[in-house]
Design a protein around this motif. Structure first.
Motif, PDB file in Angstrom:
ATOM      1  N   TYR A 179       0.830  -1.204   0.000  1.00  0.00           N
ATOM      2  CA  TYR A 179       0.000   0.000   0.000  1.00  0.00           C
ATOM      3  C   TYR A 179       0.869   1.260   0.000  1.00  0.00           C
ATOM      4  CZ  TYR A 179      -3.805   3.206   1.104  1.00  0.00           C
ATOM      5  OH  TYR A 179      -4.710   4.229   1.052  1.00  0.00           O
ATOM      6  N   ALA A 180       1.990   1.206   0.714  1.00  0.00           N
ATOM      7  CA  ALA A 180       2.914   2.347   0.710  1.00  0.00           C
ATOM      8  C   ALA A 180       3.495   2.556  -0.690  1.00  0.00           C
ATOM      9  CB  ALA A 180       4.035   2.115   1.725  1.00  0.00           C
ATOM     10  N   GLU A 181       3.778   1.453  -1.388  1.00  0.00           N
ATOM     11  CA  GLU A 181       4.276   1.560  -2.759  1.00  0.00           C
ATOM     12  C   GLU A 181       3.214   2.199  -3.654  1.00  0.00           C
ATOM     13  OE1 GLU A 181       5.735  -1.373  -6.423  1.00  0.00           O
ATOM     14  OE2 GLU A 181       5.341  -2.195  -4.416  1.00  0.00           O
ATOM     15  N   TYR A 182       1.961   1.804  -3.468  1.00  0.00           N
ATOM     16  CA  TYR A 182       0.874   2.393  -4.247  1.00  0.00           C
ATOM     17  C   TYR A 182       0.772   3.896  -4.002  1.00  0.00           C
ATOM     18  CZ  TYR A 182      -3.875   4.085  -4.969  1.00  0.00           C
ATOM     19  OH  TYR A 182      -4.955   4.852  -5.310  1.00  0.00           O
ATOM     20  N   ARG A 183       0.808   4.300  -2.733  1.00  0.00           N
ATOM     21  CA  ARG A 183       0.684   5.719  -2.414  1.00  0.00           C
ATOM     22  C   ARG A 183       1.852   6.522  -2.988  1.00  0.00           C
ATOM     23  NH1 ARG A 183      -1.191   7.059   3.598  1.00  0.00           N
ATOM     24  NH2 ARG A 183      -1.193   9.082   2.544  1.00  0.00           N
ATOM     25  N   GLU A 184       3.028   5.927  -2.959  1.00  0.00           N
ATOM     26  CA  GLU A 184       4.194   6.621  -3.519  1.00  0.00           C
ATOM     27  C   GLU A 184       4.015   6.824  -5.023  1.00  0.00           C
ATOM     28  OE1 GLU A 184       9.060   6.025  -3.872  1.00  0.00           O
ATOM     29  OE2 GLU A 184       7.820   4.619  -2.707  1.00  0.00           O
ATOM     30  N   LYS A 185       3.566   5.780  -5.715  1.00  0.00           N
ATOM     31  CA  LYS A 185       3.327   5.896  -7.155  1.00  0.00           C
ATOM     32  C   LYS A 185       2.220   6.903  -7.441  1.00  0.00           C
ATOM     33  CE  LYS A 185       4.783   1.375  -8.893  1.00  0.00           C
ATOM     34  NZ  LYS A 185       4.335   0.157  -9.636  1.00  0.00           N
ATOM     35  N   ARG A 186       1.161   6.843  -6.640  1.00  0.00           N
ATOM     36  CA  ARG A 186       0.028   7.751  -6.835  1.00  0.00           C
ATOM     37  C   ARG A 186       0.443   9.200  -6.641  1.00  0.00           C
ATOM     38  NH1 ARG A 186      -4.044   7.807  -2.065  1.00  0.00           N
ATOM     39  NH2 ARG A 186      -2.247   8.958  -1.301  1.00  0.00           N
ATOM     40  N   ASP A 187       1.178   9.457  -5.556  1.00  0.00           N
ATOM     41  CA  ASP A 187       1.596  10.838  -5.283  1.00  0.00           C
ATOM     42  C   ASP A 187       2.528  11.361  -6.373  1.00  0.00           C
ATOM     43  OD1 ASP A 187       0.107  10.635  -3.008  1.00  0.00           O
ATOM     44  OD2 ASP A 187       1.801  10.333  -1.657  1.00  0.00           O
ATOM     45  N   HIS A 188       3.419  10.492  -6.834  1.00  0.00           N
ATOM     46  CA  HIS A 188       4.347  10.894  -7.896  1.00  0.00           C
ATOM     47  C   HIS A 188       3.577  11.204  -9.180  1.00  0.00           C
ATOM     48  CE1 HIS A 188       8.025  11.049 -10.252  1.00  0.00           C
ATOM     49  NE2 HIS A 188       7.492  10.178 -11.105  1.00  0.00           N
ATOM     50  N   TYR A 189       2.602  10.361  -9.496  1.00  0.00           N
ATOM     51  CA  TYR A 189       1.813  10.567 -10.706  1.00  0.00           C
ATOM     52  C   TYR A 189       1.062  11.893 -10.656  1.00  0.00           C
ATOM     53  CZ  TYR A 189      -2.329  10.321 -13.642  1.00  0.00           C
ATOM     54  OH  TYR A 189      -3.327  10.626 -14.519  1.00  0.00           O
ATOM     55  N   TYR A 190       0.360  12.152  -9.552  1.00  0.00           N
ATOM     56  CA  TYR A 190      -0.446  13.364  -9.477  1.00  0.00           C
ATOM     57  C   TYR A 190       0.408  14.632  -9.371  1.00  0.00           C
ATOM     58  CZ  TYR A 190      -4.712  10.656  -9.165  1.00  0.00           C
ATOM     59  OH  TYR A 190      -5.755   9.828  -9.454  1.00  0.00           O
ATOM     60  N   LYS A 191       1.599  14.481  -8.812  1.00  0.00           N
ATOM     61  CA  LYS A 191       2.489  15.633  -8.749  1.00  0.00           C
ATOM     62  C   LYS A 191       2.916  16.050 -10.159  1.00  0.00           C
ATOM     63  CE  LYS A 191       6.750  17.253  -6.545  1.00  0.00           C
ATOM     64  NZ  LYS A 191       7.879  16.871  -5.656  1.00  0.00           N
ATOM     65  N   ASN A 192       3.252  15.052 -10.993  1.00  0.00           N
ATOM     66  CA  ASN A 192       3.630  15.356 -12.374  1.00  0.00           C
ATOM     67  C   ASN A 192       2.426  15.790 -13.209  1.00  0.00           C
ATOM     68  OD1 ASN A 192       6.273  14.671 -11.842  1.00  0.00           O
ATOM     69  ND2 ASN A 192       6.020  12.540 -12.492  1.00  0.00           N
ATOM     70  N   LEU A 193       1.279  15.190 -12.909  1.00  0.00           N
ATOM     71  CA  LEU A 193       0.085  15.502 -13.686  1.00  0.00           C
ATOM     72  C   LEU A 193      -0.374  16.936 -13.466  1.00  0.00           C
ATOM     73  CD1 LEU A 193      -2.221  14.454 -15.520  1.00  0.00           C
ATOM     74  CD2 LEU A 193      -3.435  13.788 -13.424  1.00  0.00           C
ATOM     75  N   GLU A 194      -0.203  17.436 -12.260  1.00  0.00           N
ATOM     76  CA  GLU A 194      -0.704  18.765 -11.916  1.00  0.00           C
ATOM     77  C   GLU A 194      -0.138  19.836 -12.860  1.00  0.00           C
ATOM     78  OE1 GLU A 194      -0.899  21.801  -8.073  1.00  0.00           O
ATOM     79  OE2 GLU A 194       0.232  19.928  -7.952  1.00  0.00           O
ATOM     80  N   LYS A 195       1.155  19.777 -13.095  1.00  0.00           N
ATOM     81  CA  LYS A 195       1.787  20.784 -13.958  1.00  0.00           C
ATOM     82  C   LYS A 195       1.248  20.707 -15.382  1.00  0.00           C
ATOM     83  CE  LYS A 195       6.317  22.243 -15.672  1.00  0.00           C
ATOM     84  NZ  LYS A 195       7.777  21.952 -15.670  1.00  0.00           N
ATOM     85  N   THR A 196       1.128  19.468 -15.897  1.00  0.00           N
ATOM     86  CA  THR A 196       0.635  19.289 -17.269  1.00  0.00           C
ATOM     87  C   THR A 196      -0.793  19.785 -17.408  1.00  0.00           C
ATOM     88  OG1 THR A 196       2.061  17.359 -17.543  1.00  0.00           O
ATOM     89  CG2 THR A 196       0.226  17.575 -19.079  1.00  0.00           C
ATOM     90  N   LEU A 197      -1.638  19.464 -16.433  1.00  0.00           N
ATOM     91  CA  LEU A 197      -3.040  19.879 -16.502  1.00  0.00           C
ATOM     92  C   LEU A 197      -3.168  21.400 -16.490  1.00  0.00           C
ATOM     93  CD1 LEU A 197      -4.683  17.273 -14.079  1.00  0.00           C
ATOM     94  CD2 LEU A 197      -4.709  17.260 -16.572  1.00  0.00           C
ATOM     95  N   LYS A 198      -2.337  22.061 -15.681  1.00  0.00           N
ATOM     96  CA  LYS A 198      -2.371  23.531 -15.625  1.00  0.00           C
ATOM     97  C   LYS A 198      -1.994  24.128 -16.984  1.00  0.00           C
ATOM     98  CE  LYS A 198      -1.271  24.240 -10.735  1.00  0.00           C
ATOM     99  NZ  LYS A 198      -0.275  24.780  -9.782  1.00  0.00           N
ATOM    100  N   GLU A 199      -0.942  23.588 -17.570  1.00  0.00           N
ATOM    101  CA  GLU A 199      -0.478  24.115 -18.856  1.00  0.00           C
ATOM    102  C   GLU A 199      -1.530  23.904 -19.942  1.00  0.00           C
ATOM    103  OE1 GLU A 199       3.146  22.049 -19.530  1.00  0.00           O
ATOM    104  OE2 GLU A 199       4.325  23.293 -18.134  1.00  0.00           O
ATOM    105  N   ASN A 200      -2.148  22.719 -19.956  1.00  0.00           N
ATOM    106  CA  ASN A 200      -3.176  22.439 -20.967  1.00  0.00           C
ATOM    107  C   ASN A 200      -4.407  23.319 -20.781  1.00  0.00           C
ATOM    108  OD1 ASN A 200      -1.507  20.485 -22.028  1.00  0.00           O
ATOM    109  ND2 ASN A 200      -2.540  18.774 -21.010  1.00  0.00           N
ATOM    110  N   LEU A 201      -4.750  23.584 -19.511  1.00  0.00           N
ATOM    111  CA  LEU A 201      -5.890  24.458 -19.257  1.00  0.00           C
ATOM    112  C   LEU A 201      -5.619  25.851 -19.819  1.00  0.00           C
ATOM    113  CD1 LEU A 201      -8.639  25.033 -17.964  1.00  0.00           C
ATOM    114  CD2 LEU A 201      -7.423  25.521 -15.808  1.00  0.00           C
ATOM    115  N   GLU A 202      -4.404  26.337 -19.585  1.00  0.00           N
ATOM    116  CA  GLU A 202      -4.055  27.659 -20.100  1.00  0.00           C
ATOM    117  C   GLU A 202      -4.114  27.691 -21.629  1.00  0.00           C
ATOM    118  OE1 GLU A 202      -0.250  28.395 -18.461  1.00  0.00           O
ATOM    119  OE2 GLU A 202      -0.991  28.728 -16.413  1.00  0.00           O
ATOM    120  N   LYS A 203      -3.685  26.608 -22.277  1.00  0.00           N
ATOM    121  CA  LYS A 203      -3.732  26.548 -23.740  1.00  0.00           C
ATOM    122  C   LYS A 203      -5.175  26.573 -24.239  1.00  0.00           C
ATOM    123  CE  LYS A 203       0.592  23.929 -24.214  1.00  0.00           C
ATOM    124  NZ  LYS A 203       1.172  22.626 -24.615  1.00  0.00           N
TER     125      LYS A 203
END
Length: 691
Positions: A179-203
């Motif tokens: 479960y700790a491995e899952y949370r680590e992967k999840r947090d890493h994914y959403y951290k990277n996703l946040e920047k991309t989503l912001k940029e796409n929204l601005e576009k």
């Protein structure tokens, strides 16, 4: 057009989905939240949508009218589809969650839940499994809580203090690691996703701004229309945006797209061409949506409908105003029809959930019944433990119950199992005390065995050793850690004594064999003896045979049958000599009297008297019983076979009684004679002392 046709083919060719759609694939109870929110964009609304004075509108009038419809069920399904599409829009891989089987985690043991969690985390996209992981964690936490409470009760029942309870579970540790491995992967994914989503929204907001500017451009309409098509192409290639902005941004985009088409009235040919193309594409979507009414897989149908709505919103522009309401009405009606099927399906599921609830309540009642009648012995309690375990397994396999009673049902189940465990542990706590008492009893027997193992008084010690062996067997279990040690010590002491006894007996075995040979020779001479004319002389000869036979000592146990052969021949000879059965018995008994007299063993004589008196009492009792039975035949003839049989039995028992009385008389005469001889010896001794 080719691109849109390709998407329709993809929809039609999708693999079958799991029936558990987003409304059913949830844990039965809450626990950890069943869904996890994605990181929402914090982009400031400084784009065109924020500057727009009018609120964002639906893509066309028909959608707007439907969105404000008074039909709450239709509104709910549209909102649900919009929300699902918004979630999928954040990441195209996220849609794969609908294809991941949502298993019956409730029926899985903890070890299997860990294995399924490992499989998901290793093989699936982290953003596609959050509902599965939440359901697994909820079920694991419930089962682990029940398990650890049971272990704590056992610890306390065995005399431990609750505050000292610790339990190291390998399964729990493995679960936490995965479960700790899952949370680590999840947090890493959403951290990277946040920047991309912001940029796409601005576009996307920038494209909307450019789209708004097209209606004010004073240039050739063909050039403007070409710019519009370029903006549409850029829009489709931007990528995902935060789901919290998805529906508003799309509505704003469609709103300004319609404004642009209205602006195109100056170039009706271009506008009508697009309207016609869009209408054709939307008719295809409507027909596909209407065909879903015949799709047997409801989960697959709903997922396909969701995709059709996504294509309707993202890929196809508006149609002519005169067709907008009609085409949307058809699409909406197809959506309503499928929604109604889902509602009916959910009602059927609720019926099944109610049946599952009834079954689970029966299982809980069965566990309570066992808990109320916990056995008072180890063997029976072990059977009850297996029974409760079977009921527990059946409970987990019984299926889901209505959400509103899920927690209450689970609590009732846990309490029923806990009640049984408390009663069971109480028994074993008492059993442990009893086992310590048994240990003390066996220690005393061990001390006694050790004290007698070297004794030479075999006649006295042998029965005592046998007695303590029999008593040992009756005592019961002792604590396991002492069981083997004390038993081995006791067995060694007993074996030591009986090895000595057998060694002594082996020494006398030769003598017993010699006695057997003598008896065998006597038996052969007896077989050769024949009755003559002088019956008195022959009777004395027979008595001599009896006396000789009784004079021989012990013979081997496995040769005892020779005695019955001898007695059978003696009885036949005495019968030929006219001696009654009673006289024959007394003749043979006379030899036993002589042996008792020679032994001068008061205890042996007392035992013999007790034995004879018991036989006399038994004979009297039989006679009384038979005489009472005879009263039932008071009206029967004396010739009646049953009456004759009872009378004969009475006579036979009277003869037996007379024989035993005669034996008692002989015994008394012999004892009186011995007593008189003893008194005479004392008188002689006294006379000698006086002289």
């Amino acid at each position: 057009m080719e691109e849109k046709d390709h998407k329709l083919q993809d929809v039609a060719g999708e693999q079958e989905h799991n029936d558990n759609d987003s409304t059913t694939a949830q844990p039965e109870s809450h626990g950890e939240a069943a869904t996890e929110k994605t990181v929402e964009s914090t982009t400031e609304d400084t784009g065109a949508a924020a500057e727009e004075k009018e609120a964002p509108e639906p893509a066309n009038a028909a959608e707007k009218a439907d969105a404000t419809s008074e039909d709450p069920e239709n509104k709910d399904v549209l909102e649900e589809i919009a929300e699902e599409n918004a979630e999928d829009a954040e990441d195209t891989e996220n849609e794969k969650r609908h294809h991941i089987p949502f298993l019956d985690y409730h029926s899985m043991p903890m070890e299997n839940l860990v294995g399924e969690l490992q499989r998901l985390v290793k093989n699936e996209k982290v953003q596609a499994i959050h509902k599965h992981v939440s359901a697994i964690k909820y079920e694991f936490d419930q089962k682990y809580q029940e398990f650890i409470e049971h272990k704590k009760e056992e610890f306390v029942a065995n005399g431990g203090n609750e505050i000292d309870f610790r339990y190291n579970s390998v399964t729990k540790r493995q679960f936490n690691e995965v479960y700790a491995e899952y949370r680590e992967k999840r947090d890493h994914y959403y951290k990277n996703l946040e920047k991309t989503l912001k940029e796409n929204l601005e576009k996307r907001l920038a494209i909307i701004e450019e789209l708004k500017g097209l209606v004010n451009v004073e240039e050739d309409m063909n050039t403007t229309y070409k710019a519009f098509k370029e903006l549409q192409a850029r829009w489709r290639n931007v990528g995902p945006i935060p789901r919290s902005h998805y529906n508003d941004v799309w509505r704003t985009y469609h709103h300004h797209t319609e404004i642009f088409y209205d602006f195109l009235h100056l170039n009706r040919e271009l506008r009508d061409l697009d309207f016609k193309h869009n209408l054709e594409e939307k008719i295809k979507l409507v027909e596909r949506a209407e065909a879903l009414a015949d799709e047997p897989d409801l989960g697959k149908a709903f997922r396909e409908l969701q995709t059709l709505h996504k294509i309707w919103k993202e890929d196809i522009g508006p149609v002519a105003k005169e067709h907008r309401e009609e085409i949307w009405e058809r699409f909406s009606n197809a959506t309503k029809a499928l929604h109604q099927r889902r509602q009916d399906h959910h009602k059927e599921l609720e019926k099944q959930y109610l049946k599952n609830l009834e079954k689970k309540n029966e299982l809980i009642a069965a566990i309570k019944e066992v808990a109320e009648k916990v056995a008072d012995n180890h063997k029976a309690i072990q059977r009850q433990i297996r029974k409760v375990e079977e009921l527990r397994e059946a409970f987990f396999k019984a299926g889901r119950v209505p959400q509103k009673v899920s927690d209450a049902t689970w609590d009732a189940f846990k309490e029923a199992v806990r009640s049984f465990n408390r009663q069971k542990n109480q028994f074993y706590k008492g059993l442990k005390k009893e086992q310590h008492e048994n240990l003390e009893k066996k220690k005393k027997l061990l001390e006694l065995a050790l004290s007698m193992k070297d004794s030479d008084d075999f006649d006295t010690v042998t029965p005592e050793m046998k007695r303590i062996q029999a008593e040992w067997k009756k005592i019961g279990h002792v604590p396991r850690k002492y069981s083997d040690k004390i038993w081995n010590e006791f067995k060694a002491a007993c074996n030591h004594y009986f090895d000595r006894l057998h060694s002594r007996r082996n020494a006398s075995h030769k003598e017993e064999l010699e006695n057997y040979e003598k008896k065998n020779a006597c038996l052969e001479r007896l077989k050769a003896f024949t009755i003559g004319k002088d019956k008195e002389k022959d009777l004395q000869t027979v008595k001599a045979f009896i006396e000789e036979w009784k004079g021989y000592g012990r013979i081997p146990y496995n040769k005892k049958h020779i005695n019955s052969k001898f007695n059978k021949i003696i009885d036949a000879l005495l019968k030929k000599l006219g001696v009654s059965q009673q006289e024959a018995e007394l003749i043979k008994y006379g030899n036993k009297i002589q042996q008792l007299a020679k032994a001068e063993n008061d205890r042996a004589i007392a035992n013999e008297r007790t034995f004879i008196r018991r036989k006399i009492d038994e004979a009297k009792s039989e006679i009384r019983q038979l005489e009472n039975n005879l009263q039932f035949f008071s009206n029967a003839s004396e010739d009646n076979p049953l009456v004759q049989e009872v009378v004969n039995n009475i006579e036979r028992h009277k003869e037996t009684l007379a024989t035993w009385k005669a034996k008692l008389k002989k015994l008394n005469v012999m004892e009186n004679k011995l007593n008189k001889e003893a008194e005479d010896d004392e008188d002689t001794a006294d006379s000698s002392e006086e002289e």
